[in-house]
Motif scaffolding. Structure first.
Motif, PDB file in Angstrom:
ATOM      1  N   ILE A 143     -38.730  58.999   2.876  1.00  0.00           N
ATOM      2  CA  ILE A 143     -39.016  58.750   1.462  1.00  0.00           C
ATOM      3  C   ILE A 143     -38.118  59.609   0.583  1.00  0.00           C
ATOM      4  O   ILE A 143     -37.568  59.148  -0.424  1.00  0.00           O
ATOM      5  CB  ILE A 143     -40.501  59.034   1.145  1.00  0.00           C
ATOM      6  N   THR A 144     -37.942  60.870   0.986  1.00  0.00           N
ATOM      7  CA  THR A 144     -37.059  61.763   0.230  1.00  0.00           C
ATOM      8  C   THR A 144     -35.626  61.250   0.235  1.00  0.00           C
ATOM      9  O   THR A 144     -34.931  61.274  -0.786  1.00  0.00           O
ATOM     10  CB  THR A 144     -37.107  63.183   0.832  1.00  0.00           C
ATOM     11  N   ALA A 145     -35.191  60.746   1.391  1.00  0.00           N
ATOM     12  CA  ALA A 145     -33.829  60.216   1.489  1.00  0.00           C
ATOM     13  C   ALA A 145     -33.639  59.012   0.576  1.00  0.00           C
ATOM     14  O   ALA A 145     -32.614  58.875  -0.101  1.00  0.00           O
ATOM     15  CB  ALA A 145     -33.524  59.845   2.935  1.00  0.00           C
ATOM     16  N   TYR A 146     -34.634  58.131   0.550  1.00  0.00           N
ATOM     17  CA  TYR A 146     -34.561  56.982  -0.352  1.00  0.00           C
ATOM     18  C   TYR A 146     -34.463  57.448  -1.804  1.00  0.00           C
ATOM     19  O   TYR A 146     -33.712  56.898  -2.604  1.00  0.00           O
ATOM     20  CB  TYR A 146     -35.799  56.095  -0.202  1.00  0.00           C
ATOM     21  N   ALA A 147     -35.254  58.468  -2.141  1.00  0.00           N
ATOM     22  CA  ALA A 147     -35.253  58.969  -3.521  1.00  0.00           C
ATOM     23  C   ALA A 147     -33.860  59.447  -3.915  1.00  0.00           C
ATOM     24  O   ALA A 147     -33.361  59.174  -5.005  1.00  0.00           O
ATOM     25  CB  ALA A 147     -36.267  60.104  -3.655  1.00  0.00           C
ATOM     26  N   TYR A 148     -33.216  60.148  -2.975  1.00  0.00           N
ATOM     27  CA  TYR A 148     -31.885  60.712  -3.258  1.00  0.00           C
ATOM     28  C   TYR A 148     -30.830  59.617  -3.290  1.00  0.00           C
ATOM     29  O   TYR A 148     -30.020  59.541  -4.212  1.00  0.00           O
ATOM     30  CB  TYR A 148     -31.538  61.766  -2.195  1.00  0.00           C
ATOM     31  N   LEU A 149     -30.848  58.747  -2.277  1.00  0.00           N
ATOM     32  CA  LEU A 149     -29.771  57.771  -2.119  1.00  0.00           C
ATOM     33  C   LEU A 149     -29.821  56.671  -3.174  1.00  0.00           C
ATOM     34  O   LEU A 149     -28.793  56.164  -3.604  1.00  0.00           O
ATOM     35  CB  LEU A 149     -29.830  57.142  -0.726  1.00  0.00           C
ATOM     36  N   PHE A 150     -31.023  56.283  -3.584  1.00  0.00           N
ATOM     37  CA  PHE A 150     -31.149  55.197  -4.555  1.00  0.00           C
ATOM     38  C   PHE A 150     -31.420  55.717  -5.956  1.00  0.00           C
ATOM     39  O   PHE A 150     -31.743  54.950  -6.860  1.00  0.00           O
ATOM     40  CB  PHE A 150     -32.251  54.223  -4.121  1.00  0.00           C
ATOM     41  N   LYS A 151     -31.290  57.037  -6.115  1.00  0.00           N
ATOM     42  CA  LYS A 151     -31.441  57.642  -7.443  1.00  0.00           C
ATOM     43  C   LYS A 151     -32.729  57.187  -8.132  1.00  0.00           C
ATOM     44  O   LYS A 151     -32.734  56.789  -9.294  1.00  0.00           O
ATOM     45  CB  LYS A 151     -30.232  57.311  -8.316  1.00  0.00           C
TER      46      LYS A 151
END
Lengths: 510, 221
Positions: free
Chosen positions: B44-52
């Motif tokens: 979830i954190t990665a999605y937050a970072y990658l998809f801004k």
């Protein structure tokens, strides 16, 4: 299209019982000696008045919204919220004497009795939220909230059996609702292509507009998942495993809530989501018809072999809610009308039957095995009469209300030329009549089976007025609606049009 | 590059799911549930970072609280008071591993070759989304498999969690940029967590007659 008005009334309808629940619980913690039953009843009477007021506004041709469009009250919401408020009020009236006696017997402490009323109010609030929300996500959350309140009520006695029934209920409904959530997520992801503002892709009234444009495979998978999920909440076979245990282990007023209201949430959710696909895909109609037909038949077969009154009525509910699903699943005006009519009628009749059983248990010191009961009609003539009215009504005999809604569903199924489903429905109706009349005969009119029973009989007497009031009101309602079904027509027509309106605009806007 | 990170994490969560379901030691299962949850948090954190989409950080925080702290704590309490060996599954270990293998192959083949059957939108037909979806569907099915074939409370909770996480991973894969995705994730996470906690508590109460932690300590085996 009906005129839209904004009002705080729907929000109050949701918030009032939840605040009441918290307040009642805090009173309990503070050891304040306040009559919780009276307090809960007062809140519920206000709730009922608000629901009547709201329904009157809706039936005069308006759609009421609150919190932007997050809460939307149309004909279907008005019907359901009125039903919830009315039934919880009646059940709480009977609860007073019944639960007080249970406490006196030592089944639970006075503190837990206060918790009981707190949970009933929480139940009411989550139910109101479920039937007024216009947001698919909030529909899910509110249904989960009602699961929480219901599970705590089912496990209320904290006996091994009731705790097991409670967590079994939680487990199965959580699994079912996860399937429903999966379906909702797929629809959300597909709908968001046509409604770039994400919030609109969650609005039930908006999704209907784009339903025909969702890819077919996704739509059908979502429908299957949501139907499975809501069928679990409603207790259809093969998702019904929680239902008989929950009904038989809960306090009897809670059993009335379960069969009267909680299983109707599954039907309500179905009518808000799955039915929007029925006009586009005939497979949806057939799928639900098969599921419903199997469920109603198996449910009544299992009811026939039960010796426990509460379990018998529980399995009967498996069968009856299947009629509702069958009607709603057709996606036609007559089908939806019949399904919703049966929602109302079954709610009334089942609450009547369960509260009659509660009266029997109250009078006999908790006996509910049919084989240990007999000849109660002489001692409890009013309860006997009311139970018999319920039995004939559920069996679908004129001039009672159950006949009218079942017959409407038969006609609707016939219109779709699903004659096999129609035949199964009629056959199930006959078995239902046989099952309940036979049970009524054995409990109230057959001579007691043994000497021990005979001596016990002299101690039995009719229950107090407070308990009789609710079942008499419901019995009279069965007769009234059966003889004058058109008094419900404005409400049912408004509710049916509300369901159709969701997808009709979708067809109009390809 | 972004896709690789997500696919790697998803592969990790899939492997830990399989291990958790198959382990016979319930305490180790609880540990792998925790590890699984850490991976979900990372995804979830990665999605937050990658998809801004900064709102997704709220979801990862909620996930941290419920799945990494609260539920594992209660599960550990439960698991350590019971025999660590699992009840024998209804099906043998070999059959279970075989069935899981079939699930994995079926879903990945399905998404590689016939993604149009299960794709709500165009993005779902291309990499890395379709691999992520294949993994998510597999995890959902794995959770259902665990529920149908296992009886222990720890395995049941694991099954529920896998089903829920499967749905959440589908949601993330399909609509990572929307704030409504976060809303759905947080609210359904909390709702499910409350009911799972109720399920665990009911089991504890039924067996021990209390959920009081102090009294539970006295009953330690």
């Amino acid at each position: 299209m009906s005129e839209t008005v904004s009002s705080a009334l729907p929000l109050v309808l949701v918030v009032l019982p939840i605040v009441g629940a918290v307040f009642t619980a805090l009173l309990s913690l503070g050891k304040v000696r306040v009559p919780r039953h009276s307090l809960a009843l007062a809140i519920l009477v206000v709730e009922l008045a608000l629901a009547v007021r709201l329904a009157a506004t809706v039936w005069s041709g308006h759609r009421v919204v609150a919190v932007g469009e997050a809460i939307s009250v149309d004909g279907l919401s008005a019907l359901m919220s009125l039903l919830v408020a009315f039934m919880v009020t009646l059940i709480t009236i009977q609860s007073g004497r019944y639960m007080a006696k249970e406490q006196a017997k030592g089944a639970f402490s006075e503190g837990r009795l206060a918790l009981y009323y707190s949970l009933v109010l929480l139940f009411t609030g989550t139910m109101m939220w479920t039937v007024t929300t216009n947001n698919m996500l909030m529909l899910f959350v509110a249904m989960e909230g009602s699961t929480l309140a219901t599970a705590l009520l089912v496990a209320f006695y904290r006996s091994r059996a009731s705790l097991e029934a409670g967590y079994k209920y939680v487990l199965l409904v959580v699994v079912g609702m996860t399937f429903a959530l999966f379906g909702m997520v797929l629809i959300f992801a597909a709908a968001v292509q046509f409604r770039p503002e994400g919030i609109h892709a969650l609005r039930l009234t908006e999704i209907g507009m784009v339903a025909p444009r969702i890819p077919k495979n996704i739509a059908l998978i979502a429908v299957a998942f949501m139907t499975a999920g809501f069928a679990t909440k409603a207790g259809l076979v093969p998702f019904h495993a929680w239902l008989p245990d929950a009904h038989s282990e809960a306090p009897t007023p809670v059993s009335a809530l379960l069969s009267g209201l909680i299983i109707k949430l599954g039907a309500y959710a179905l009518s808000r989501t799955v039915t929007i696909f029925a006009p586009t895909y005939h497979a949806v109609i057939v799928f639900i018809a098969i599921l419903s037909s199997a469920s109603m038949l198996i449910g009544i077969f299992m009811a026939l072999v039960q010796d426990d009154l509460k379990r018998m009525l529980a399995f009967s509910s498996v069968s009856q809610i299947s009629y509702v699903f069958e009607g709603l699943g057709l996606g036609t005006y007559v089908g939806i009308y019949g399904g919703l009519f049966h929602v109302v009628n079954h709610t009334i009749v089942k609450a009547l039957l369960f509260m009659s059983v509660g009266a029997v248990m109250y009078a006999t010191g908790g006996v509910r095995r049919i084989s240990r009961l007999g000849g109660l009609a002489k001692k409890m003539p009013i309860t006997a009469f009311c139970f018999f009215v319920g039995a004939l009504s559920l069996g679908g005999l004129p001039p009672f209300n159950g006949f009218v809604s079942k017959f409407t569903i038969f006609l609707a199924i016939g219109e779709e030329r699903l004659y096999w489903a129609m035949a199964i429905s009629i056959f199930t109706g006959l078995l239902t009549l046989a099952c309940l009349v036979w049970a009524a005969y054995r409990v109230f009119w057959r001579k007691p089976q043994n000497v021990e029973g005979a001596s016990e009989q002299s101690e039995f007497r009719e229950v107090p007025f407070g308990m009789r009031f609710s079942i008499v009101v419901l019995a009279l309602l069965c007769i009234l609606i059966g003889v004058y079904p058109h008094i419900l027509h404005p409400a049912l027509d408004s509710a049916t049009r509300a369901v159709l309106a969701i997808w009709a605009r979708g067809v109009a806007t390809p | 590059m972004e896709g690789n990170i997500l696919v790697t994490l998803s592969l990790g969560i899939l492997i830990t799911s399989v291990v958790a379901v198959e382990l016979r030691n319930l305490r180790s299962t609880t540990f792998f549930y925790l590890f699984h949850s850490v991976l979900l948090f990372s995804i979830i954190t990665a999605y937050a970072y990658l998809f801004k989409n900064p709102s997704l950080y709220l979801w990862s925080a909620t996930c941290f609280l419920t799945k990494i702290i609260v539920i594992p704590t209660l599960l550990f309490q439960f698991a350590k008071r019971f025999p660590s060996k699992e009840h024998r599954p209804m099906l043998g270990h070999g059959i279970s591993v075989l069935a899981i293998g079939v699930l994995v192959v079926v879903f990945f083949r399905l998404f590689q070759s016939h993604s149009y059957l299960l794709a709500p939108n165009e993005a779902a037909r291309t990499e890395p989304v379709r691999s992520l979806l294949a993994g998510a569907f597999t995890i959902f099915s794995l959770g259902l498999w665990a529920l149908l074939t296992r009886r222990d409370v720890v395995k049941t909770v694991l099954g529920l969690a896998l089903m829920e996480n499967g749905v959440h991973l589908v949601l993330l894969a399909l609509a990572p940029q929307l704030s409504e995705t976060t809303m759905i994730g947080i609210l359904t996470n909390v709702a499910a967590a409350v009911l799972i906690l109720l399920y665990i508590s009911s089991n504890i109460y039924q067996v021990f007659g209390t959920t009081d932690s102090a009294k539970l300590s006295e009953l330690k085996r």
